[in-house]
Write an enzyme that holds these catalytic residues in place. Structure first.
Site, short mmCIF file in Angstrom:
data_model
loop_
_atom_site.label_atom_id
_atom_site.label_comp_id
_atom_site.label_asym_id
_atom_site.label_seq_id
_atom_site.Cartn_x
_atom_site.Cartn_y
_atom_site.Cartn_z
N SER A 330 1.31 -1.26 -0.30
CA SER A 330 0.22 -0.27 -0.31
C SER A 330 1.18 0.93 -0.04
O SER A 330 1.63 1.34 0.95
CB SER A 330 -0.79 0.36 1.19
OG SER A 330 -1.53 1.26 1.19
N LYS A 385 -4.12 -9.59 9.20
CA LYS A 385 -4.03 -9.41 10.37
C LYS A 385 -5.88 -9.81 11.13
O LYS A 385 -6.01 -10.06 11.97
CB LYS A 385 -3.13 -8.73 11.17
CG LYS A 385 -4.00 -7.16 10.66
CD LYS A 385 -3.57 -6.59 11.93
CE LYS A 385 -3.29 -5.07 11.70
NZ LYS A 385 -2.71 -3.96 12.63
N ILE A 423 7.31 -10.22 13.59
CA ILE A 423 6.62 -9.59 14.47
C ILE A 423 5.54 -10.83 14.12
O ILE A 423 4.08 -10.80 13.45
CB ILE A 423 5.43 -8.61 13.95
CG1 ILE A 423 7.12 -7.61 13.80
CG2 ILE A 423 4.83 -7.73 14.43
CD1 ILE A 423 6.63 -5.74 13.61
N LYS A 427 -1.87 -14.18 18.67
CA LYS A 427 -3.13 -15.78 18.90
C LYS A 427 -2.57 -16.71 17.59
O LYS A 427 -2.81 -17.67 17.42
CB LYS A 427 -4.22 -14.67 17.79
CG LYS A 427 -5.55 -13.89 18.21
CD LYS A 427 -5.07 -12.86 17.07
CE LYS A 427 -6.69 -11.46 17.90
NZ LYS A 427 -6.25 -11.40 18.80
N VAL A 465 -2.95 -4.34 19.50
CA VAL A 465 -2.31 -3.22 20.31
C VAL A 465 -2.73 -1.78 19.92
O VAL A 465 -4.01 -2.43 19.05
CB VAL A 465 -0.50 -3.11 18.38
CG1 VAL A 465 -0.17 -1.68 18.82
CG2 VAL A 465 -0.03 -3.80 19.01
#
Length: 639
Positions: A330, A385, A423, A427, A465
């Site tokens: 992006s 994510k 990173i 989960k 986050v």
């Protein structure tokens, strides 16, 4: 003519001040004699001495003032140090005047033509200091349109402000507010429980004790806004913040040094944010080791325009890397970040920051970028994510999170990168959804790649986050500002939370201390119930209105709680007490290749990807099974 006008104004202003000071010096001499004399009449001999001494005193004093730079001071911005300078100047002038009178009396006959009583000279110094100092204060107030605190009148439309904390920060806010630097705001009361401060006045504003009675005091003083001027860790302010929010007033606080990251000065007033409400102090990590490791190196960040990737970039730039390469599919987020950093660093950013548009699924583009810039450090933040979206698009999650990680790791090895940091997420632990399972496979891939190359591969695992793109926080804020309702999936769902700066710091810390094969985990404190999070956000953004909370049921792939470790991973402390390292299971590269082949075959034949992932990741379980266990455990504890 226009160019000389400011100089002419300065000369005129100085001439007027000289004339005013001459007048005040002579008035002070007469007042000194009046104060010293015990009768209503001043002796006639005083005037004869005064008339002879006045020219000497006036010329000497004005010359001393000039030598001390009194006429170069911008009195509209003067402070205490300027008044101290004036006091020393008047004292020097008084001493020189007394000395001049003694010398004149010695050499001029008859005697005592220039002699006054010694007390008159002392009183003259005091009187002249007061009169000239007061003239400067009145000048400052006239230029800045200030008024004496006790004479200030409240105007229509002003915000009545309560300030909590009468220390340096609180006093500074009061003074700046009274100077008009906070718009239409007026301080009406200062709260401080320090016994030595309570009951006093701060620039005309009463200081009262009563942090336990914020609600009553806010009502008594008709407060519209509250500013918390206490430099205290967030965890210690939780109760105070909640009391302030309960008043329905707008609540702000000063920023601490750890929040500013060199961007602004200490004591900047800002709106409350969600991390203030969580009641957990933000962890600050020592970045000296990170700075030593990153200095002079080229760092490549995948997903560089995202929440974590952009914060990594902001934190790296002051550490003087040779270059930062942002790689993201992006271009919009990267361009926004580049524009932001250009304002802060100017043209220097062009040499430090490189933007590369590309996907981690594009092997050829990865090889092109990695071979050209040859990064020594790779921070892999690119990933799909969003849990519900990936439940609907499992093949896309696999292509991006699994194959994308493998291709990025291969590119890092090919260019000779020193470190590679993945990173990851909590989960990935006992996953109940596609996203978490693909991130677990990504962890397995880098563990295998670490065994096969000189590049040191490591992973960083943390929870949700705050404020990141697509997180629950922006969604709740949008719903609250729209008047509600706030939609929650389940009243008992809990999550670990950390701030974006914390997450970025942990990733950089891992990059600096990793030796390869580790899985770093941050001590994230107590998990937070999402219901409590929503309630606090309603307090923060609801403007005192009641906003309804509606429960919609757990989404596909969602579980009630998250974990940070798999059974058997074990955990050990690092040199930083807030960072732990786990030893995950190690997979061989052949096992990884077999997994990738199975996944690729499933994609090609459009097979059941969920079943395929179940076969590859034994810890992948359906959320219903885990949630039932969690509910039973919760009921047992409650009983």
């Amino acid at each position: 003519m226009a160019a000389s006008k400011p100089g002419a104004n300065r000369v005129l202003r100085t001439a007027l001040m000289l004339a005013l000071d001459a007048l005040l010096l002579n008035a002070a001499m007469i007042l000194a004699q009046v104060t010293r004399h015990t009768t209503a009449l001043i002796p006639q001999e005083f005037f004869s001495v005064y008339l002879r001494l006045a020219p000497i005193m006036t010329v000497l004093s004005l010359a001393v003032f000039g030598a001390f730079g009194i006429y170069r001071i911008m009195w509209q911005y003067a402070g205490a140090e300027d008044l101290i300078r004036l006091t020393i100047a008047t004292l020097t002038a008084a001493i020189l005047t007394y000395a001049a009178s003694l010398i004149a009396n010695r050499f001029v006959q008859p005697e005592n033509l220039f002699r006054l009583h010694r007390m008159v000279y002392l009183l003259h110094w005091l009187m002249s200091t007061v009169l000239i100092g007061l003239s400067r204060i009145l000048y400052r107030m006239a230029v800045r349109k200030e008024r004496f605190p006790l004479l200030r009148k409240e105007k229509d439309g002003v915000r009545r402000v309560m300030i909590i904390g009468a220390g340096w920060a609180g006093a500074n806010i009061v003074h700046e507010m009274q100077r008009g630097n906070y718009g239409k705001s007026v301080p009406v009361v200062v709260i401080d429980d320090d016994q030595s401060r309570a009951g006093s006045w701060l620039s005309g504003v009463p200081v009262v004790k009563g942090s336990n009675n914020i609600l009553r005091l806010a009502s008594d003083h008709r407060v519209d806004e509250i500013i918390i001027a206490i430099s205290t860790p967030k965890g210690d302010l939780k109760t105070l913040v909640e009391k302030c929010l309960a008043t329905g007033c707008r609540v702000k606080r000063i920023s601490g040094m750890e929040e500013l990251n060199g961007r602004q000065g200490h004591g900047v007033v800002r709106d409350l944010n969600l991390s203030d409400l969580l009641g957990r102090p933000e962890e600050t990590l020592d970045m000296s080791q990170v700075a030593a490791f990153c200095q002079g190196k080229t760092v490549l960040i995948t997903g560089g325009g995202g929440s974590i990737g952009s914060e990594l970039c902001r934190r790296l730039l002051p550490l003087e890397p040779a270059r930062i390469v942002l790689y993201d599919v992006s271009e919009n987020y990267m361009y926004d970040l580049y524009s932001e950093l250009s304002l802060r660093y100017g043209d220097a950013i062009r040499e430090k920051l490189v933007l590369c548009v590309g996907s981690i699924r594009d092997e050829k583009r990865l090889e092109e970028v990695f071979s050209h810039y040859r990064p020594e450090i790779v921070l892999h933040a690119a990933a799909h994510k969003h849990v519900p979206l990936m439940e609907d698009c499992p093949a896309q999650a696999v292509k991006n999170n699994v194959f994308g990680t493998y291709l990025t790791g291969k590119a890092a090895i090919a260019c000779g990168a020193q470190r590679f940091v993945l990173i990851s997420t909590d989960k990935a632990v006992n996953p109940t959804n596609i996203m978490g399972t693909t991130k677990r496979l990504a962890e397995i891939i880098i563990e295998a790649l670490n065994q096969e190359s000189d590049t040191e591969f490591t992973a960083v695992r943390f929870g949700n986050v705050l404020g990141s793109h697509g997180s629950v926080v922006p969604k709740f804020e949008q719903q609250i500002r729209a008047g509600g309702p706030v939609t929650l999936t389940h009243p008992e769902i809990i999550r670990y939370f950390m701030t974006i700066p914390e997450a970025a710091s942990l990733v950089l810390q891992a990059a600096s201390i990793a030796k390869g094969g580790e899985l770093f985990v941050l001590d994230m404190g107590r998990p937070v119930k999402i219901r409590e999070l929503a309630q606090r956000m309603i307090q923060l953004y609801g403007g005192g209105k009641d906003v309804e909370i509606v429960y919609t049921g757990l989404r596909p792939g969602e579980k009630l709680y998250e974990e940070l470790l798999l059974a058997g991973e074990g955990i050990a402390k690092t040199e930083n007490e807030k960072i732990f390292v786990a030893k995950p299971d190690v997979f061989t590269i052949d096992e990884v290749h077999s997994m990738l082949k199975t996944l690729n075959d499933c994609i090609l034949r459009n097979g059941d990807m969920r079943a395929c992932l179940h076969s590859l990741v034994p810890t992948f379980r359906e959320p219903e099974e885990i949630n039932e266990t969690a509910a039973e455990s919760s009921n047992t504890v409650s009983a």
